[in-house]
Motif scaffolding. Sequence first.
Motif, PDB file in Angstrom:
ATOM      1  N   ASN A  61     -30.098  21.266 -14.283  1.00  0.00           N
ATOM      2  CA  ASN A  61     -31.175  20.431 -14.794  1.00  0.00           C
ATOM      3  C   ASN A  61     -31.338  19.175 -13.938  1.00  0.00           C
TER       4      ASN A  61
ATOM      5  N   ASN B  76     -34.536  19.011 -11.378  1.00  0.00           N
ATOM      6  CA  ASN B  76     -35.584  18.019 -11.658  1.00  0.00           C
ATOM      7  C   ASN B  76     -35.581  16.882 -10.644  1.00  0.00           C
TER       8      ASN B  76
ATOM      9  N   ILE C  57     -37.442  18.182  -7.703  1.00  0.00           N
ATOM     10  CA  ILE C  57     -38.877  18.173  -8.001  1.00  0.00           C
ATOM     11  C   ILE C  57     -39.463  16.776  -7.777  1.00  0.00           C
TER      12      ILE C  57
ATOM     13  N   SER D  98     -43.773  14.755 -12.242  1.00  0.00           N
ATOM     14  CA  SER D  98     -42.593  13.970 -11.846  1.00  0.00           C
ATOM     15  C   SER D  98     -42.059  13.160 -13.023  1.00  0.00           C
TER      16      SER D  98
ATOM     17  N   SER E  17     -40.230  15.558 -15.312  1.00  0.00           N
ATOM     18  CA  SER E  17     -38.906  15.871 -14.769  1.00  0.00           C
ATOM     19  C   SER E  17     -37.918  14.746 -15.047  1.00  0.00           C
TER      20      SER E  17
ATOM     21  N   ASP F 243     -36.972  14.902 -18.681  1.00  0.00           N
ATOM     22  CA  ASP F 243     -36.077  16.033 -18.936  1.00  0.00           C
ATOM     23  C   ASP F 243     -34.633  15.690 -18.563  1.00  0.00           C
TER      24      ASP F 243
ATOM     25  N   ASP G 115     -41.585  13.642 -23.981  1.00  0.00           N
ATOM     26  CA  ASP G 115     -41.825  14.982 -23.431  1.00  0.00           C
ATOM     27  C   ASP G 115     -43.078  15.598 -24.034  1.00  0.00           C
TER      28      ASP G 115
ATOM     29  N   ASN H 104     -37.658  24.300 -16.621  1.00  0.00           N
ATOM     30  CA  ASN H 104     -38.896  23.647 -16.188  1.00  0.00           C
ATOM     31  C   ASN H 104     -39.068  23.589 -14.668  1.00  0.00           C
ATOM     32  N   PRO H 105     -38.049  23.161 -13.881  1.00  0.00           N
ATOM     33  CA  PRO H 105     -38.250  23.124 -12.427  1.00  0.00           C
ATOM     34  C   PRO H 105     -38.587  24.489 -11.839  1.00  0.00           C
TER      35      PRO H 105
ATOM     36  N   TYR I 161     -42.260  25.564 -12.863  1.00  0.00           N
ATOM     37  CA  TYR I 161     -43.332  24.846 -12.174  1.00  0.00           C
ATOM     38  C   TYR I 161     -43.350  25.075 -10.667  1.00  0.00           C
TER      39      TYR I 161
END
Length: 329
Positions: free
Chosen positions: A38, A42, A45, A64, A67, A70, A111, A286-287, A290
């Motif tokens: 994580n 992130n 990213i 961004s 991220s 997160d 979020d 998520n990373p 995306y």
Amino acid sequence: MEKANQTHVSEFFLLGLTSDPQQQMWLVVLFLAMYLLNVIGNTVIIAAILGDRRLHSPMYFFLSNLSLVDICFTTVIVPQMLVSMLMQNKAIPFAQCIAQMYFFVAFGITDSFLLAVMAIDRYMAICNPLHYTTTMSPRHCVLLVAMSWVVSHFHSLIHTLLMARLSFCGPNTIHHFFCDVQPLLTLSCSDTSINEVLAFTEGSLVIMSPFLFIVVSYVWITRTVLRVPSGRGRYKAFSTCSSHITVVVLFYGTIISVYIRPSSTYSVTKDRIVTVIYTVVTPVLNPFIYSLRNKDMKGALRKVIGKAEQPGPSFSPNRMTSSEQAGAE
């Protein structure tokens, strides 16, 4: 006189996910690996977006920030849980427990708002491309992000102050792996009706309002895309939204099942498993979600890890990337 005889709890005990030492060891390895993924994912990213001028657009500005949230969201929970399992010390001071609850709620709601802001950005890019540059100006983007942070922390502050005024006189064992609102309310020996009413009304409003913005945005996006004559054009438009839709389904599907209901229906086993999904699993995914289907992001990531790439055009925060332009056509 009754209040004078009550003993105020100075610490709580978090039972965690399991009491089996063998299971705890592999859980430590699993959650540590997911936490590192994580943070690293992130962070990469964020670095890719900051380092590649082609990604200096509203969509990636919001990504961004998502991220960053997160990383903070998971950091509030996982390190404390890992230390607790490794040291076999399940105690957490009262003040630390309340602080953990505050930041968990604040980052979780942030979020939620950022996902809504990203949906609005997709709506403007696809449905109103001629007004996109004006509407999603750098000033407006910064204001949207700032409002997301401010409203979320104000919402969390209200819940924290109301929680801090409650009396806790035992038992002090939390059947969870972190200090959440519902488990704490079940331990209070004072009247929690105000807290529950606020959680169910104002809390539902704060959670559901961004969700409704997302739903309405995608209803209009779908109507617009279906009017595109070519199948290729429709596919390109939908592909710019697929990553965001995936994250929204994962995030809101678990959040709504846990929080948008009365505390009397709280289930220890079920809710702990669901909570793991949106506190640990979703921020890790998520990373990847995306970046896997985004050519611009893939190119920026290659640049971050040291592979040569031609320099992009000059900085233009209002300019749409190639994937955004494809969706707007």
